[in-house]
Design a protein around this motif. Structure first.
Motif, PDB file in Angstrom:
ATOM      1  N   HIS A 103      -9.596   3.161   6.422  1.00  0.00           N
ATOM      2  CA  HIS A 103      -8.166   3.192   6.745  1.00  0.00           C
ATOM      3  C   HIS A 103      -7.798   2.038   7.668  1.00  0.00           C
ATOM      4  CE1 HIS A 103      -4.251   4.385   8.160  1.00  0.00           C
ATOM      5  NE2 HIS A 103      -4.714   4.447   9.395  1.00  0.00           N
ATOM      6  N   ILE A 144       0.850  -1.194   0.000  1.00  0.00           N
ATOM      7  CA  ILE A 144       0.000   0.000   0.000  1.00  0.00           C
ATOM      8  C   ILE A 144       0.884   1.242   0.000  1.00  0.00           C
ATOM      9  CG2 ILE A 144      -1.669   1.346   1.331  1.00  0.00           C
ATOM     10  CD1 ILE A 144      -2.820  -1.304   2.354  1.00  0.00           C
ATOM     11  N   SER A 168      -7.555  -1.204   5.948  1.00  0.00           N
ATOM     12  CA  SER A 168      -6.331  -1.383   5.166  1.00  0.00           C
ATOM     13  C   SER A 168      -5.191  -1.907   6.036  1.00  0.00           C
ATOM     14  CB  SER A 168      -5.929  -0.060   4.501  1.00  0.00           C
ATOM     15  OG  SER A 168      -5.334   0.843   5.428  1.00  0.00           O
TER      16      SER A 168
END
Length: 476
Positions: free
Chosen positions: A453, A354, A456
């Motif tokens: 978020h 990421i 993730s």
């Protein structure tokens, strides 16, 4: 351990880069101040109000774009990690300033310097690293061809003069240098006396590097993380007493002078039109007296989640590509420089992890009036504090100063930054037609982003701080 497939692709890219004309890839000079608040230099409302004019930095602002809403991390280590990797430091195990343990970026992380090197750039760093002080984690292990500076931080320059200092248990800080593939060697002890002259020396090194590489067939990347104005914020002997307004003002004048020296050298070498110059601060202002700085209209200092701890000055000059005198109040984050510079250099960011930064070249060049991002999560160390989105901020944790207690409000705090730059009026608490009830719609919008978020982090578990090399993610 780096990704072997990526390395093969990088080798192919390097061959293509070597065959290209140097002018097709701009040189890059990235100057970073350490703990300089938003309100310190003239073009951000400081300068003479802080006791010293800053004509060279102000001039740079008039020659490129001034960012009014540039955002960083709350501490030194995470900001530098975010800049180098384009990743939120919570992912990289670099979220906090620590002592007495293994720290810094694992060799698995890809850095800006590595990507630019793969695109044919000669790379050098002169200044403060603070991303690892053990073999395998120095700058020349992470993509830089050469380095001169300090491995950790500037307050270590005070150690040898400390009360009851014992060198048997606390080794003095040192200045180091190295070249790629070599073991860094100690140049001298980093004392308070050396500290005062450090930024002048870093400027000398930077100019000498540019002189060596300006007329070669490949572009260069000079990363110059200065040590000013980090505590102890002190000027060189040449600038001591120069302004008549005290040591802080003398230091500010010294800082401006060194930025000017780099800019003059770029002009003298005839490379202005093909050199991107970026000047920024990686943290909010110092709070320790008498080295304390100011964030101008914003509340807070480094180590806090308020605008003063997140929003810092940033200037970008690229003649012919970025409009002179342009100003942006769009949200830009420090992670954005990695993908932006990678794209300009003809490269790309890693695809096997990421990357939180976004390419901002369309916004910087004026092609788009809007930033490529609308917000970002807020951390202080490993703790999640909230989220900034458009003109709004939600905080689930707060602290007023670096040493203050961390508070957990009963309800999240919600601020509208343009109408409340000091973040004094929590719109969840202050109800009424012109207060909270007109802002409640923002809470579910931002909390969806917070949930995404955090998801993730579950999808790609963060590297734990202190993880040794070699590191390979379990998913790989």
């Amino acid at each position: 351990m780096k990704n072997p497939i990526r390395k093969c692709l990088a080798a192919a890219s390097l061959l293509l880069a070597m065959g290209a004309q140097a002018e097709e890839k701009p040189n890059i000079v990235l100057m970073v101040q350490d703990n300089l608040g938003w309100g310190e230099v003239g073009c951000y409302g400081g300068g003479i109000l802080r006791g010293a004019e800053t004509p060279r930095i102000d001039g740079l602002a008039s020659e490129g774009m001034k960012l009014l809403n540039f955002n960083v991390e709350a501490q030194c280590v995470p900001s530098r990690s975010a800049l180098m990797t384009g990743r939120h430091p919570i992912r990289s195990g670099t979220h906090s300033v620590v002592w007495g343990m293994l720290y810094g970026m694992t060799q698995w992380e890809e850095t800006m310097a590595e990507t630019l090197s793969e695109q044919g750039y000669t790379t050098a760093m002169y200044g403060k690293w603070h991303l690892g002080d053990t073999p395998g984690r120095f700058p020349t292990d992470q993509g830089f061809d050469e380095w001169y500076g300090i491995p950790n931080t500037t307050d270590e320059a005070t150690y040898t003069e400390g009360f009851e200092y014992d060198p048997e248990v606390a080794s003095p800080s040192v200045v180091m240098e190295s070249k790629r593939g070599e073991t860094p060697k100690t140049v001298m002890t980093y004392t308070r006396e050396v500290r005062g002259e450090m930024d002048n020396v870093l400027t000398d090194k930077t100019i000498e590097f540019m002189e060596r590489n300006a007329n070669k067939d490949k572009p260069f990347f000079a990363y110059v993380p200065y040590t000013l104005p980090h505590v102890p914020g002190m000027p060189s002997e040449e600038f001591e007493g120069k302004t008549g307004n005290g040591r802080w003002a003398d230091m500010l004048s010294n800082m401006d002078y060194n930025v000017g020296r780099v800019l003059d050298s770029i002009d003298d070498l005839g490379i202005r039109d093909n050199t991107i110059v970026i000047w920024l601060s990686e943290n909010g202002p110092e709070e320790i007296w008498p080295h304390a700085g100011t964030a101008g209209p914003w509340r807070g200092t480094y180590f806090t989640p308020y605008e003063g701890g997140l929003r810092t000055p940033c200037l970008i000059r690229w003649p012919g590509k970025i409009e002179a005198g342009s100003v942006s109040n769009e949200i830009v984050h420090i992670t954005d420089f990695y993908p932006t510079l990678a794209k300009i250099a003809g490269g790309d960011v890693p695809q096997d992890r990421i990357i939180d930064g976004v390419d901002q070249i369309a916004h910087f060049s004026g092609e788009s009036a809007d930033s490529a991002r609308e917000g970002f999560p807020i951390y202080n160390g490993a703790r999640f504090y909230g989220y900034k989105w458009r003109n709004w901020k939600v905080l689930t944790l707060t602290n007023e100063t670096m040493g203050d207690n961390i508070m957990t409000p009963g309800m999240p705090r919600l601020y509208h930054i343009p109408t409340d730059p000091k973040e004094q009026y929590d719109l969840v608490k202050f109800g009424g037609r012109d207060g909270g009830e007109r802002a409640y719609w923002v809470l579910p919008v931002i909390f969806k982003k917070i949930v995404a978020h955090k998801a993730s982090l579950a999808a790609e578990p963060p590297i734990k701080m202190g993880t040794p090399d070699p590191y390979v993610p379990a998913s790989n």
